[in-house]
Enzyme design. Structure first.
Site, PDB file in Angstrom:
ATOM      1  CB  ILE A   1     -23.925  26.578  51.409  1.00 47.90           C
ATOM      2  CG1 ILE A   1     -22.419  26.479  51.204  1.00 47.90           C
ATOM      3  CG2 ILE A   1     -24.255  26.764  52.889  1.00 47.90           C
ATOM      4  CD1 ILE A   1     -21.696  27.766  51.390  1.00 47.90           C
TER       5      ILE A   1
ATOM      6  CG  HIS B   1     -27.196  29.659  52.713  1.00 52.94           C
ATOM      7  ND1 HIS B   1     -25.924  30.043  53.073  1.00 52.94           N
ATOM      8  CD2 HIS B   1     -27.243  29.743  51.364  1.00 52.94           C
ATOM      9  CE1 HIS B   1     -25.236  30.352  51.977  1.00 52.94           C
ATOM     10  NE2 HIS B   1     -26.013  30.177  50.931  1.00 52.94           N
TER      11      HIS B   1
ATOM     12  CB  SER C   1     -27.793  32.782  47.264  1.00 55.33           C
ATOM     13  OG  SER C   1     -27.494  32.018  48.397  1.00 55.33           O
TER      14      SER C   1
ATOM     15  CB  CYS D   1     -13.386   8.343  36.370  1.00 55.87           C
ATOM     16  SG  CYS D   1     -12.755   9.705  37.363  1.00 55.87           S
TER      17      CYS D   1
HETATM   18  C1  LIG Z   1     -22.424  32.022  42.567  1.00 55.20           C
HETATM   19  C2  LIG Z   1     -23.647  31.422  43.173  1.00 55.20           C
HETATM   20  C3  LIG Z   1     -23.620  30.868  44.449  1.00 55.20           C
HETATM   21  C4  LIG Z   1     -24.771  30.342  45.023  1.00 55.20           C
HETATM   22  N1  LIG Z   1     -24.706  29.676  46.218  1.00 55.20           N
HETATM   23  C5  LIG Z   1     -25.826  29.182  46.769  1.00 55.20           C
HETATM   24  C6  LIG Z   1     -25.765  28.452  47.981  1.00 55.20           C
HETATM   25  O1  LIG Z   1     -24.703  28.168  48.507  1.00 55.20           O
HETATM   26  N2  LIG Z   1     -26.921  28.051  48.551  1.00 55.20           N
HETATM   27  C7  LIG Z   1     -28.131  28.312  47.998  1.00 55.20           C
HETATM   28  O2  LIG Z   1     -29.141  27.954  48.594  1.00 55.20           O
HETATM   29  N3  LIG Z   1     -28.217  28.939  46.799  1.00 55.20           N
HETATM   30  C8  LIG Z   1     -27.101  29.366  46.173  1.00 55.20           C
HETATM   31  N4  LIG Z   1     -27.146  29.981  44.966  1.00 55.20           N
HETATM   32  C9  LIG Z   1     -28.433  30.157  44.313  1.00 55.20           C
HETATM   33  C10 LIG Z   1     -28.839  28.916  43.532  1.00 55.20           C
HETATM   34  O3  LIG Z   1     -27.779  28.394  42.774  1.00 55.20           O
HETATM   35  C11 LIG Z   1     -29.993  29.286  42.620  1.00 55.20           C
HETATM   36  O4  LIG Z   1     -30.969  29.929  43.408  1.00 55.20           O
HETATM   37  C12 LIG Z   1     -30.628  28.077  41.980  1.00 55.20           C
HETATM   38  O5  LIG Z   1     -29.682  27.260  41.350  1.00 55.20           O
HETATM   39  C13 LIG Z   1     -31.646  28.568  40.963  1.00 55.20           C
HETATM   40  O6  LIG Z   1     -32.243  27.448  40.390  1.00 55.20           O
HETATM   41  P1  LIG Z   1     -33.288  27.639  39.233  1.00 55.20           P
HETATM   42  O7  LIG Z   1     -33.840  26.304  38.953  1.00 55.20           O
HETATM   43  O8  LIG Z   1     -34.237  28.717  39.604  1.00 55.20           O
HETATM   44  O9  LIG Z   1     -32.435  28.209  38.010  1.00 55.20           O
HETATM   45  P2  LIG Z   1     -31.462  27.399  37.028  1.00 55.20           P
HETATM   46  O10 LIG Z   1     -30.688  26.368  37.725  1.00 55.20           O
HETATM   47  O11 LIG Z   1     -30.695  28.418  36.259  1.00 55.20           O
HETATM   48  O12 LIG Z   1     -32.476  26.652  36.089  1.00 55.20           O
HETATM   49  C14 LIG Z   1     -33.232  27.321  35.104  1.00 55.20           C
HETATM   50  C15 LIG Z   1     -33.322  26.400  33.916  1.00 55.20           C
HETATM   51  O13 LIG Z   1     -34.215  26.952  32.954  1.00 55.20           O
HETATM   52  C16 LIG Z   1     -33.740  26.567  31.690  1.00 55.20           C
HETATM   53  N5  LIG Z   1     -34.346  27.433  30.681  1.00 55.20           N
HETATM   54  C17 LIG Z   1     -34.121  28.754  30.485  1.00 55.20           C
HETATM   55  N6  LIG Z   1     -34.833  29.189  29.430  1.00 55.20           N
HETATM   56  C18 LIG Z   1     -35.527  28.139  28.953  1.00 55.20           C
HETATM   57  C19 LIG Z   1     -36.424  27.950  27.879  1.00 55.20           C
HETATM   58  N7  LIG Z   1     -36.741  28.958  27.031  1.00 55.20           N
HETATM   59  N8  LIG Z   1     -36.968  26.727  27.665  1.00 55.20           N
HETATM   60  C20 LIG Z   1     -36.665  25.686  28.481  1.00 55.20           C
HETATM   61  N9  LIG Z   1     -35.780  25.810  29.510  1.00 55.20           N
HETATM   62  C21 LIG Z   1     -35.231  27.009  29.749  1.00 55.20           C
HETATM   63  C22 LIG Z   1     -32.235  26.746  31.816  1.00 55.20           C
HETATM   64  O14 LIG Z   1     -31.527  26.050  30.821  1.00 55.20           O
HETATM   65  C23 LIG Z   1     -31.982  26.213  33.225  1.00 55.20           C
HETATM   66  O15 LIG Z   1     -31.636  24.857  33.230  1.00 55.20           O
HETATM   67  C24 LIG Z   1     -25.994  30.446  44.331  1.00 55.20           C
HETATM   68  C25 LIG Z   1     -26.021  30.981  43.036  1.00 55.20           C
HETATM   69  C26 LIG Z   1     -24.863  31.417  42.443  1.00 55.20           C
HETATM   70  C27 LIG Z   1     -24.877  31.862  41.022  1.00 55.20           C
END
Ligand SMILES: Cc1cc2nc3c(=O)[nH]c(=O)nc-3n(C[C@H](O)[C@H](O)[C@H](O)COP(=O)(O)OP(=O)(O)OC[C@H]3O[C@@H](n4cnc5c(N)ncnc54)[C@H](O)[C@@H]3O)c2cc1C
Length: 491
Positions: free
Chosen positions: A52, A54, A344, A407
């Site tokens: 979403i 938001h 989120s 698919c």
């Molecule tokens: C249940 C749920 C519902 C949500 N709903 C929403 C929503 O509706 N709207 C919204 O805005 N947000 C939402 N969020 C929040 C959103 O999903 C996250 O804020 C966002 O995906 C975070 O992205 P990121 O890139 O920080 O983390 P991630 O997507 O986890 O990416 C981090 C990456 O780092 C990599 N990594 C880790 N360690 C290492 C390493 N040592 N070396 C190399 N790579 C590494 C991992 O493999 C991963 O790919 C939700 C989250 C959850 C869990």
């Protein structure tokens, strides 16, 4: 494979945060490398969430979450065309069912206005029922947020990454960072599974693992505890049940279990919230699924449980110290920057987080010279199922592999799968093909196309079928060919 040993900036983590940052940095004359531990980008929290965009009425005014949510939502309106993102600006409703909840709606309205959310309004019972006839008859009113939307999070992360690569950045998958190398309190590079990479700046966008990355550099200023959220996804045949994102009125601890359409016409319910210890634990549980079903039924009594096609869960990167985003330079290690604790609304905020982080880098003395030839636009991909019959015929005449549907549930052709494998951030696993094309996302969940996609991956990547993985680093699907003896025994 790494194939380089020196760069200006390393971004650790290929989720939506890391990919948005790498795309923002690719606007400048810099060598930038994104390192992702998994075989594909967007395979952490970015692949399993509510999807979403938001509106921004939820977070505490003045917090990073509030500011970056509203700014990010606005930026997606520009990025939608530029990057060819799949977004539907459906709007969202927070549904009240009694007078206490009606009072909470007024608080949310005020908070949203303070945060700068446009167009908020409280709707009457009749107005809500006119928009959502299947909603609970107990509804007393709802907060309407027209700027909310639904989108495909991993599609957005892929678009950020592809645009960054188009503009000179490098994205390396299957490349975990194992050591942070410092000298006299200053970062000098990272050691990965594939060798040392020297860098002047390192950006930590490692999701639930960001605290470990920080600790590897000697900075233990925050800790992250994963909080799981489970979901159930429903078949497209029941898509007309809801039109907007439906939230219950939030409690002090949670936004609650929502019911929402997806951008591709399914509906889903979830997520619950459960603290877990294992940062890779994305199993679903009977108790968790029962919890989300019973709560979703309070919003949508006619929930068609027999149309459920799959369940999944994702992990929130819940940081200690108040729960706001952590976007700042490390106070301990020079040259290290955190984009951590991004729970989120992290998807919504991602482009604004990237903007903020680049401004912090600038303030910290990074020399940033704009590229004159930066190209912000990603070409639109061919989506065979969305074309007219005539256009489909024309494509098949040019390339017969558009006439081979792999698919059947989602009408995904072999040509589209090949394009996904050989794209700028090409697919290397069965789920990476699924995320790019939707092959395997339909009613049969890959039962028909899974083996065919595996064979196409093996052929196109010139690897044996036994080297094809489902998603995670060691998720091999096949171990060996059956010997003649085995085949005989099975008959
Ligand atoms: C249940 C749920 C519902 C949500 N709903 C929403 C929503 O509706 N709207 C919204 O805005 N947000 C939402 N969020 C929040 C959103 O999903 C996250 O804020 C966002 O995906 C975070 O992205 P990121 O890139 O920080 O983390 P991630 O997507 O986890 O990416 C981090 C990456 O780092 C990599 N990594 C880790 N360690 C290492 C390493 N040592 N070396 C190399 N790579 C590494 C991992 O493999 C991963 O790919 C939700 C989250 C959850 C869990």
């Amino acid at each position: 494979m790494l194939n380089i040993d020196k760069t200006d900036v390393v971004v650790i983590g290929g989720g939506i945060t890391g990919t948005a940052i790498v795309r923002e940095l690719s606007k400048y004359e810099l060598d930038v490398v994104l390192l992702e531990k998994n075989p594909d980008i967007a395979s952490g929290s970015t692949k399993a969430n509510s999807g979403i965009l938001h509106a921004g009425f939820d977070a505490k005014p003045g917090s990073l979450k509030a500011t970056l949510n509203v700014r990010g939502n606005k930026l997606y309106h520009d990025l939608e065309d530029e990057l060819g993102l799949d977004i539907k600006w459906t709007g969202s409703l927070v549904v009240a069912v009694n007078s206490d909840e009606q009072e909470t709606l007024k608080e949310l309205l005020e908070r949203g206005r303070t945060n700068g959310v446009p167009g908020l309004a409280i709707l009457s019972r009749e107005e809500v029922l006119a928009r959502e006839p299947n909603i609970t008859p107990n509804v007393t009113g709802a907060l309407w947020a027209p700027s909310a939307g639904i989108f495909l999070p991993f599609g957005a992360a892929l678009a950020f990454a592809e645009n960054a690569v188009k503009n000179g950045a490098k994205v390396v998958t299957d490349c975990p960072v194992e050591e942070m190398v410092t000298e006299n309190g200053k970062i000098t590079g990272v050691r990965t599974k594939h060798g040392f990479l020297s860098a002047k700046y390192v950006i930590n966008a490692a999701g639930v693992h960001a605290d470990e990355i920080s600790r590897l550099a000697g900075d233990d200023s925050f800790a992250i505890k994963p909080r799981k959220g489970e979901y159930i996804l429903f078949d497209k045949k029941v898509s007309n049940l809801v039109q907007n994102v439906l939230f219950p009125t939030p409690s002090k601890v949670s936004k609650g279990i929502l019911v929402s359409p997806t951008v591709h016409g399914n509906i889903f319910i979830g997520p619950n919230a459960q603290d877990v210890d294992d940062k890779e634990d994305v199993a679903t549980s009977l108790g968790g699924l029962q919890e989300i079903v019973s709560k979703a039924q309070q919003l949508l009594p006619k929930l068609p449980l027999n149309a459920a096609i799959t369940q999944f869960s994702g992990l929130r990167a819940a940081a200690d110290g108040g729960g706001d985003f952590i976007i700042r330079p490390s106070a301990i290690v020079q040259g290290l920057f955190h984009a951590a604790g991004i729970q989120s609304p992290g998807l919504t905020s991602a482009p604004a987080i990237a903007e903020m982080l680049v401004n912090i880098l600038k303030d910290q003395g990074m020399e940033l010279k704009r590229k004159v030839n930066f190209d912000p636009v990603n070409p639109r991909k061919i989506v065979f199922r969305e074309l007219s019959h005539a256009a489909q015929q024309q494509l098949i005449a040019q390339n017969p592999l558009y006439g081979r549907v792999i698919c059947r549930c989602e009408t995904i052709t072999e040509a589209e799968i090949i394009e996904a494998i050989h794209g700028l951030c090409g697919a290397r696993t069965v789920d990476a093909v699924k995320r790019r094309t939707r092959a395997g996302m339909g009613r049969c969940q890959g039962g028909f196309c899974g083996p065919r996609v595996t064979a196409i991956l093996a052929r196109e990547l010139n690897i044996p079928v036994t080297a094809v993985r489902k998603d995670s680093p060691a998720s091999y699907l096949f171990f060996d060919k059956l010997t003649a003896d085995c085949r005989e025994a099975l008959q």
